[in-house]
Scaffold this active site. Structure first.
Site, PDB file in Angstrom:
ATOM      1  N   GLY A 184     -43.243 -20.788   1.778  1.00 21.81           N
ATOM      2  CA  GLY A 184     -43.252 -22.061   2.500  1.00 21.81           C
ATOM      3  C   GLY A 184     -44.436 -22.915   2.118  1.00 21.81           C
ATOM      4  O   GLY A 184     -45.077 -23.532   2.977  1.00 21.81           O
ATOM      5  N   SER A 221     -44.635 -25.717   0.295  1.00 21.77           N
ATOM      6  CA  SER A 221     -44.390 -27.073  -0.185  1.00 21.77           C
ATOM      7  C   SER A 221     -45.030 -28.150   0.675  1.00 21.77           C
ATOM      8  O   SER A 221     -45.172 -29.297   0.232  1.00 21.77           O
ATOM      9  CB  SER A 221     -42.878 -27.337  -0.269  1.00 21.77           C
ATOM     10  OG  SER A 221     -42.289 -27.284   1.026  1.00 21.77           O
ATOM     11  N   SER A 275     -48.860 -17.528  15.492  1.00 22.02           N
ATOM     12  CA  SER A 275     -49.095 -18.732  16.288  1.00 22.02           C
ATOM     13  C   SER A 275     -49.762 -18.352  17.600  1.00 22.02           C
ATOM     14  O   SER A 275     -49.563 -17.240  18.110  1.00 22.02           O
ATOM     15  CB  SER A 275     -47.769 -19.443  16.584  1.00 22.02           C
ATOM     16  OG  SER A 275     -47.939 -20.463  17.560  1.00 22.02           O
ATOM     17  N   TYR A 300     -39.583 -19.172  20.266  1.00 23.44           N
ATOM     18  CA  TYR A 300     -40.466 -19.236  19.096  1.00 23.44           C
ATOM     19  C   TYR A 300     -41.615 -18.258  19.270  1.00 23.44           C
ATOM     20  O   TYR A 300     -41.972 -17.515  18.354  1.00 23.44           O
ATOM     21  CB  TYR A 300     -40.975 -20.661  18.929  1.00 23.44           C
ATOM     22  CG  TYR A 300     -42.018 -20.834  17.853  1.00 23.44           C
ATOM     23  CD1 TYR A 300     -41.678 -20.777  16.514  1.00 23.44           C
ATOM     24  CD2 TYR A 300     -43.354 -21.085  18.188  1.00 23.44           C
ATOM     25  CE1 TYR A 300     -42.632 -20.958  15.519  1.00 23.44           C
ATOM     26  CE2 TYR A 300     -44.307 -21.267  17.202  1.00 23.44           C
ATOM     27  CZ  TYR A 300     -43.946 -21.200  15.875  1.00 23.44           C
ATOM     28  OH  TYR A 300     -44.897 -21.370  14.896  1.00 23.44           O
ATOM     29  N   LYS A 320     -42.892 -15.002  16.910  1.00 21.04           N
ATOM     30  CA  LYS A 320     -44.247 -14.910  16.384  1.00 21.04           C
ATOM     31  C   LYS A 320     -44.993 -13.706  16.949  1.00 21.04           C
ATOM     32  O   LYS A 320     -45.874 -13.141  16.278  1.00 21.04           O
ATOM     33  CB  LYS A 320     -45.005 -16.207  16.675  1.00 21.04           C
ATOM     34  CG  LYS A 320     -44.533 -17.391  15.829  1.00 21.04           C
ATOM     35  CD  LYS A 320     -44.725 -17.111  14.338  1.00 21.04           C
ATOM     36  CE  LYS A 320     -44.454 -18.327  13.492  1.00 21.04           C
ATOM     37  NZ  LYS A 320     -44.727 -18.087  12.051  1.00 21.04           N
ATOM     38  N   ILE A 367     -51.391 -28.052  14.967  1.00 19.31           N
ATOM     39  CA  ILE A 367     -51.868 -28.567  13.679  1.00 19.31           C
ATOM     40  C   ILE A 367     -51.131 -29.861  13.324  1.00 19.31           C
ATOM     41  O   ILE A 367     -49.922 -29.975  13.523  1.00 19.31           O
ATOM     42  CB  ILE A 367     -51.645 -27.532  12.562  1.00 19.31           C
ATOM     43  CG1 ILE A 367     -52.259 -26.174  12.954  1.00 19.31           C
ATOM     44  CG2 ILE A 367     -52.231 -28.039  11.242  1.00 19.31           C
ATOM     45  CD1 ILE A 367     -53.748 -26.185  13.184  1.00 19.31           C
TER      46      ILE A 367
END
Length: 257
Positions: A11, A13, A141, A155, A159, A188
């Site tokens: 990941g 990019s 996270s 989520y 994590k 972030i």
């Protein structure tokens, strides 16, 4: 300089992954950047890595697919050399409440956020064990330890699984000279966090996060990249099974509410 280091950043990019890949290259490492749907952006990262004087490889795949991951690691090692650093950054964010929960969306997120970490670690560990050296860093996270952001329960569960796997894999691989650690970012500033919000909505979110953070600001991708560099360093050989929280001092965890 880390000219003898070869890193894979999944990941890579955009956002945090991009910052990690570029900083690894700045240190001198060769970097394989993987992407799932942003080939052009990944190519731009590779171009910046090469401009910095390091070698780069760009490969598209879904980390949830084990055969694709094995092929990616094999190709990276053929073209760049044995993998010494693995950064498991690829992740999916699916927000839902109990009322809006969709099992299929949750299951795909879990396959990326947890199973993907399993696939990449299994694929990369063979050459690491053979060489008696490796650095594996998993991006989890602060949601995994209980931040109160609405809609993040599922989520957070994916994590938290990544966090537990970090510690268990550290136990399995430590005898081979391989460290396994995690970095838990706070909020972030990335195109993923900003992308769905208008400028007014973003200002409201940023103000709310600033007010809940000891350092009085939201995080930047470089804040996380700097933490990852510490754990990826050859000098971090006696630090494993740890989760480094990089959140500016968040004060809204469930445990302290």
């Amino acid at each position: 300089m880390w000219s003898d280091q070869v890193a894979v950043v999944t990941g890579g990019s955009r956002g945090i992954g991009r910052a990690i890949a570029l900083l690894l290259a700045e240190r001198g490492a060769a970097v394989c950047v993987t992407y799932r749907g942003r080939a052009e952006a990944a190519g731009q990262v590779a171009a910046e890595i090469q401009a910095a004087g390091s070698r780069a490889l760009v490969l598209g795949l879904d980390v949830a697919d084990a055969p694709s991951v094995r092929a990616m690691i094999a190709q990276a090692e053929t073209q760049l050399g044995p993998i010494t650093i693995l950064v498991n950054n690829a992740g999916v964010l699916y927000q839902a409440t109990l009322d809006t929960f969709d099992y299929n969306k949750f299951e795909y997120m879990r396959r990326v956020n947890a199973d993907g970490l399993i696939h990449t670690t299994r694929a990369a560990m063979t050459s690491m064990r053979a060489r008696g050296y490796g650095r594996i860093i998993n991006l989890t996270s602060i949601a995994a330890i209980g931040s109160t952001l609405h809609g993040n329960a599922f989520y957070a569960a994916s994590k938290a699984e990544a966090m537990i796997l970090t510690r268990r894999f550290a136990m399995e691989l430590g005898g081979y000279g391989i460290t396994v650690n995690a970095v838990a970012p706070g909020f972030i500033r990335t195109d993923m966090t900003q992308g769905r919000l208008s400028s007014t909505e973003w200002e409201i979110v940023e103000k709310r996060i600033r007010e809940r953070t000891i350092m009085g600001r939201i995080g930047e991708p470089e804040d996380i990249a700097n933490a990852v560099m510490f754990l990826a360093s050859p000098d971090a050989g006696w630090l494993t099974a740890q989760m480094l929280v990089v959140d500016g001092g968040r004060m809204d965890y469930l445990a302290s509410s």
